[in-house]
Design an enzyme around this catalytic site. Sequence first.
Site, PDB file in Angstrom:
ATOM      1  N   THR A  77       0.840  -1.199   0.000  1.00 47.33           N
ATOM      2  CA  THR A  77       0.000   0.000   0.000  1.00 47.33           C
ATOM      3  C   THR A  77       0.875   1.248   0.000  1.00 47.33           C
ATOM      4  OG1 THR A  77      -1.729  -1.161   1.224  1.00 47.33           O
ATOM      5  CG2 THR A  77      -1.813   1.232   1.246  1.00 47.33           C
ATOM      6  N   GLN A 101      -6.251  -2.288  -2.369  1.00 47.34           N
ATOM      7  CA  GLN A 101      -5.486  -1.104  -1.969  1.00 47.34           C
ATOM      8  C   GLN A 101      -4.688  -0.537  -3.150  1.00 47.34           C
ATOM      9  OE1 GLN A 101      -5.495  -4.136  -0.374  1.00 47.34           O
ATOM     10  NE2 GLN A 101      -4.897  -3.903   1.788  1.00 47.34           N
ATOM     11  N   GLN A 149     -10.256   1.995  -3.273  1.00 48.74           N
ATOM     12  CA  GLN A 149      -9.820   1.705  -1.906  1.00 48.74           C
ATOM     13  C   GLN A 149      -8.480   2.393  -1.641  1.00 48.74           C
ATOM     14  OE1 GLN A 149      -9.901  -2.431  -0.789  1.00 48.74           O
ATOM     15  NE2 GLN A 149      -8.809  -2.099   1.129  1.00 48.74           N
ATOM     16  N   ASP A 150      -8.397   3.127  -0.504  1.00 46.72           N
ATOM     17  CA  ASP A 150      -7.146   3.780  -0.072  1.00 46.72           C
ATOM     18  C   ASP A 150      -6.687   4.883  -1.023  1.00 46.72           C
ATOM     19  OD1 ASP A 150      -7.314   1.929   1.905  1.00 46.72           O
ATOM     20  OD2 ASP A 150      -5.408   0.947   1.513  1.00 46.72           O
ATOM     21  N   ASP A 170     -12.116   2.943   2.997  1.00 50.47           N
ATOM     22  CA  ASP A 170     -10.995   3.553   3.732  1.00 50.47           C
ATOM     23  C   ASP A 170     -10.255   4.572   2.869  1.00 50.47           C
ATOM     24  OD1 ASP A 170     -11.754   1.585   5.532  1.00 50.47           O
ATOM     25  OD2 ASP A 170     -10.071   0.265   5.064  1.00 50.47           O
ATOM     26  N   ARG A 184     -14.064   3.612  10.048  1.00 51.75           N
ATOM     27  CA  ARG A 184     -13.877   2.455  10.920  1.00 51.75           C
ATOM     28  C   ARG A 184     -12.467   2.532  11.511  1.00 51.75           C
ATOM     29  NH1 ARG A 184     -12.743  -2.963   7.315  1.00 51.75           N
ATOM     30  NH2 ARG A 184     -11.455  -2.035   5.683  1.00 51.75           N
ATOM     31  N   TRP A 211      -8.985   1.685  12.142  1.00 50.85           N
ATOM     32  CA  TRP A 211      -7.865   0.896  11.635  1.00 50.85           C
ATOM     33  C   TRP A 211      -6.919   0.505  12.769  1.00 50.85           C
ATOM     34  CZ3 TRP A 211      -3.383   3.243   8.285  1.00 50.85           C
ATOM     35  CH2 TRP A 211      -2.584   2.221   7.781  1.00 50.85           C
TER      36      TRP A 211
END
Length: 541
Positions: free
Chosen positions: A305, A335, A357-358, A379, A447, A449
Amino acid sequence: MVCMDKHIVLVLSAFLSVHALLLFPNVVHGDTITSCSQTPYPETCNSFVSSTIQPQANLDETLFVFRESALRVTMAQSEQAHSLVSAMDLSSFNERAKAAWGDCLELYEDTICQLNRSIGYDHSLGAIVDAQTWLSAAITNHQTCQNGFIDFNLSSHLEAFPVMLSNFSKLLSNSLAINNAATLSSSSLLSKKQTKSRRLLADDDFPEWVSTADRKLLELSGAAPRADIVVAKDGSGNYKTISEAVVASVKLRSGTKRFVIYVKKGVYKENVEIKESMKNLMFIGDGIDATIVTGSKNVQDGSTTFKSATFAVSGDGFIARDMTFENTAGPQKHQAVALRSGSDLSVFYSCSFKGYQDTLYVHSQRQYYRNCDIYGTIDFIFGDAVTVLQNCNIYVRKPMSHQRNTITAQGRSDPNENTGIVIHNSRVTASTDLRPVLSSIKTYLGRPWKKYSRTVFLKCCLDGLIDPAGWLPWSGSFALRTLFYGEYMNTGDGAGTGGRVRWPGYKVINSVTEAEKFTVGKFLDGDSWISGTGVVFTSGL
């Protein structure tokens, strides 16, 4: 190894002592830590930090001597950690494990830099606040090293790492707690030492690290006349690629003066990295969706990531305006980062970040985003920086059919870190691809992490796509008591708090005083450094 200058100069005034109380409320065992017995990990502290420290003339002096001793021990351990990691036998590592190991080597090198500039600094409050950011970044680096292996489901490879890293992690936490205590004591030391090391500035003056010319640079309608380098895909500039311009900037710039790179309209398919040594760079484009930097690295194809970012910046004082950063890997690749920032005192103005995502990795240090657009699914605003996004548009996209959307995933792993994600006066809405299937996709504000995840939404417009529960657990009851999630005076169909989660760490903020803790002025101390960039910002609520 190139470390940044030890003295980043900030405006300092007496009211910062109040800010310290607001920013760092989690001092372990009271307000003062002057011995190992008061640290989070006393046994580790006793094993490494000298027990012969003599009590000084007063409590403050004892604290600062203890702080210096603890930091120097942690610094020595960080150098040893880097040395041992670099010498590891990688014969049993596959290519993905080697990629994660490469992240660790880079991150531990940066940790040495963060610790080095925290040592021997003066004892003024502003200096200690700076060090709290840098020590928080060191803890983030340690966590990010491990995350690389977790990305590839290779956690077992962490067993091959030197055993001493466990002690190093505890020393970092101890050092952070001790420095945190010093923020409260240093307010009594705003005296001759501070006056000599930091000059107070008039309202129309600038911090020394910002040139006078920077004040209006972001307000200019034409970037080319002020640019040191022009990048143009069509060949009409100095270089055709951004990466070539970045390399050239190292040779062309003199000292630490702001260096401006103007990137003309076009699509630049490349992965760009602004290294830690490249500070005070500024990128100006021709506008959102006009100047586009794009890539498609992702975890599924072998990048961690951390290394999947299309555009990654570590050099302090970075500024970007009127650009789009995107990662086109798509939701099926999981990711995939569009932009990663570990730049201290960085500003992103009128920029767009597109991914799934990310998307936006606010990795570490102090960052400010204004008038930006952020697109994603899971996220997609995540990391462990001290971050405020203000007057931004957050567009939630369509994920894969079995997925749920989570806007944030903040990564604070130690209660004494000064980090968090604050989203202020912004709008959260569905992007065009999500709208047709809105009823079948659940979307949450965030959320946890990490264990002490901290995220706050202030005076935002939350459209009806937000699930009534508001927030989603990470795994079971993990972090539900230790996180801090707050909402204050949000509006819109998704802003109702009647059906919100009942976690101990969640709070509907009703107090103006408490909400003000998370403003640009107090959470980022933005009055002292953002004004020098010329970017418009709202200091308070």
